[in-house]
Scaffold this motif. Structure first.
Motif, PDB file in Angstrom:
ATOM      1  N   PRO A 146      -8.122  46.085   8.133  1.00 22.85           N
ATOM      2  CA  PRO A 146      -8.108  44.679   7.694  1.00 22.85           C
ATOM      3  C   PRO A 146      -8.091  43.724   8.883  1.00 22.85           C
ATOM      4  CG  PRO A 146      -5.932  45.646   7.455  1.00 22.85           C
ATOM      5  CD  PRO A 146      -6.851  46.762   7.874  1.00 22.85           C
ATOM      6  N   ILE A 147      -8.770  42.619   8.738  1.00 26.03           N
ATOM      7  CA  ILE A 147      -8.722  41.537   9.724  1.00 26.03           C
ATOM      8  C   ILE A 147      -7.704  40.521   9.217  1.00 26.03           C
ATOM      9  CG2 ILE A 147     -10.013  39.668  10.820  1.00 26.03           C
ATOM     10  CD1 ILE A 147     -12.525  41.431  10.532  1.00 26.03           C
ATOM     11  N   PRO A 148      -6.674  40.222  10.001  1.00 24.28           N
ATOM     12  CA  PRO A 148      -5.616  39.329   9.500  1.00 24.28           C
ATOM     13  C   PRO A 148      -6.061  37.878   9.431  1.00 24.28           C
ATOM     14  CG  PRO A 148      -5.216  39.904  11.793  1.00 24.28           C
ATOM     15  CD  PRO A 148      -6.399  40.725  11.359  1.00 24.28           C
ATOM     16  N   LYS A 149      -5.441  37.148   8.524  1.00 28.44           N
ATOM     17  CA  LYS A 149      -5.673  35.712   8.439  1.00 28.44           C
ATOM     18  C   LYS A 149      -4.873  35.006   9.528  1.00 28.44           C
ATOM     19  CE  LYS A 149      -6.634  35.588   3.468  1.00 28.44           C
ATOM     20  NZ  LYS A 149      -6.214  35.076   2.151  1.00 28.44           N
ATOM     21  N   GLY A 150      -5.319  33.827   9.896  1.00 30.87           N
ATOM     22  CA  GLY A 150      -4.628  33.031  10.900  1.00 30.87           C
ATOM     23  C   GLY A 150      -3.448  32.276  10.308  1.00 30.87           C
ATOM     24  N   PRO A 151      -2.741  31.492  11.127  1.00 34.90           N
ATOM     25  CA  PRO A 151      -1.595  30.723  10.645  1.00 34.90           C
ATOM     26  C   PRO A 151      -1.950  29.763   9.509  1.00 34.90           C
ATOM     27  CG  PRO A 151      -1.665  30.750  13.046  1.00 34.90           C
ATOM     28  CD  PRO A 151      -2.947  31.337  12.574  1.00 34.90           C
ATOM     29  N   ASP A 152      -3.206  29.357   9.438  1.00 38.70           N
ATOM     30  CA  ASP A 152      -3.634  28.453   8.379  1.00 38.70           C
ATOM     31  C   ASP A 152      -3.971  29.173   7.084  1.00 38.70           C
ATOM     32  OD1 ASP A 152      -5.938  29.738   9.145  1.00 38.70           O
ATOM     33  OD2 ASP A 152      -7.104  27.922   9.543  1.00 38.70           O
ATOM     34  N   GLY A 153      -3.776  30.512   7.073  1.00 37.07           N
ATOM     35  CA  GLY A 153      -4.049  31.274   5.875  1.00 37.07           C
ATOM     36  C   GLY A 153      -5.516  31.592   5.665  1.00 37.07           C
ATOM     37  N   LYS A 154      -6.337  31.364   6.690  1.00 38.56           N
ATOM     38  CA  LYS A 154      -7.775  31.615   6.577  1.00 38.56           C
ATOM     39  C   LYS A 154      -8.219  32.623   7.639  1.00 38.56           C
ATOM     40  CE  LYS A 154      -8.731  26.910   4.923  1.00 38.56           C
ATOM     41  NZ  LYS A 154      -9.485  25.655   5.188  1.00 38.56           N
TER      42      LYS A 154
END
Length: 385
Positions: A146-154
């Motif tokens: 999985p590629i994680p989402k950034g702090p902005d949730g995207k």
């Protein structure tokens, strides 16, 4: 599965057994077969140096007609009932090897599959490669990263050219450097400045090497490696060993062979053991070598009609290696264990391996860009969907 999904089609890059020729064909879109499968809609796939072994007619399954590619990034389109770690819509890396995760890597036959080389490499099943609009991924819970989402949730899709390198070349190079016994402060010689060689040099820089030499005969590749601080060694006029030993009289600490069975002499002719022998020549006593370049030859067959162009064995001075007492490891590197760490380095901005990408293309251009890549006019080609 709906009737429309079962009848849907897609474009794919296909190897039909004709050396120096790839085709783009319409193929059935893959569907869930086993409960542990996932279908991934590719957003990017790349052409790897190993794909050129197929392109040259040297490597792959007995019968041609398979979909190429083993590097990809995309979105989960559907999952089987037995998939629990991924859900529809997830942004993921498709690795160069699939496995169940239940056994030590490659200890159990047919439990470790490599897509993009035909059914002989996928347990006899028709698992297509990633150079297509969709791909079926067996054992998805273990295989997909999985590629994680950034702090902005995207998801930061602007880093996709970096993320795709973790599916094979970046992870393979990282592993090859580890196999050599590398420690921060070591000096390193990387043989081959193709995608894996570039990534091996980059990995050494990221991990704190004191000096990184990169060896090739193609000047444009050496110039690219200089941008990350590697020291270029062109062996067209003087051997790599002579040049490196003049700079490192005791030899370098570590070496990585990122060339494999299609190593070439200064004049461009095949010299299969050149990279290995030169690596042994330049590594100091007590040092180490990691070999991740592909060495795999066999008898000619419709899927690899030129295999016997290269010898299955080559001379090697084992006594020289014995006297040097160094570490030596060779094999197929598994991208999955290191991929999460490398994805984190990319997400944090510490690593940007996509610097090696020279062209982004659509799938209909793939035959042309296979030829360009083969002629050293491209450093790395990514197909965008």
């Amino acid at each position: 599965m709906t009737l429309s999904a079962a009848n849907a089609s897609m474009l794919a890059v296909v190897w039909n057994g004709i050396p120096y020729n790839m085709s783009v064909e319409t193929r059935p879109r893959p569907v869930i077969i086993n409960s542990t499968d996932a279908i991934v809609r590719l957003s990017s796939a790349s052409i790897c140096g190993t794909d050129l072994h197929v392109y040259h007619g040297l490597y792959g399954s007995y019968q041609p007609g398979w979909i190429m590619g083993h590097e990809g990034v995309g979105y989960v389109e559907s999952v089987g009932d037995g998939v629990h770690s991924h859900q529809v819509g997830d942004y993921v890396v498709v690795p160069d090897n699939f496995g169940t995760g239940q056994y030590p890597s490659r200890d159990i036959p047919n439990e470790e599959w490599t897509p993009g080389y035909g059914p002989d490499y996928t347990g006899g099943q028709l698992v297509g490669g990633t150079q297509a609009e969709y791909a079926r991924v067996p054992w998805a819970d273990f295989a997909l990263t999985p590629i994680p989402k950034g702090p902005d949730g995207k998801w930061n899709t602007s880093k996709e050219l970096d993320y795709i390198m973790t599916s094979d070349v970046f992870a393979t190079a990282w592993e090859g450097l580890t196999w050599s016994g590398f420690e921060a402060g070591d000096s390193v010689a990387v043989f081959g400045a193709g995608p894996v060689g570039q990534m091996a040099a980059y990995s050494a820089v990221l991990r704190g090497a004191s000096r990184v030499y990169i060896i090739d005969r193609i000047e444009s590749r050496l110039t690219l490696a200089q941008t990350i601080g590697a020291i270029p060694i062109n062996y067209v006029n003087t051997s790599a060993a002579q040049q490196i030993m003049a700079l490192e009289p005791q030899g370098v600490d570590r070496a990585v062979d990122a060339v494999g069975m299609e190593a070439r002499a200064a004049n461009g002719s095949y010299d299969q053991n050149l990279a290995v022998q030169e690596a042994f020549n330049v590594v100091r006593s007590g040092g180490g070598i990691g070999i991740v370049g592909v060495y795999a030859t066999s008898n000619d067959a419709p899927g690899h009609p030129h295999s016997t162009m290269l010898p299955s064995m080559f001379p090697f001075a084992l006594s020289d290696a014995f006297m040097k007492t160094f570490r030596f490891q060779i094999g197929i590197a598994d991208a999955r264990p290191s991929a999460p760490q490398l994805i984190d380095l990319i997400s944090s901005g510490e690593a940007s391996p996509g610097y090696i990408v020279s062209s982004q293309i659509n799938i209909t251009q793939a035959p042309e860009y296979y030829q360009r890549f083969n002629n050293w006019l491209e450093s790395k080609v990514v197909i965008r969907f």
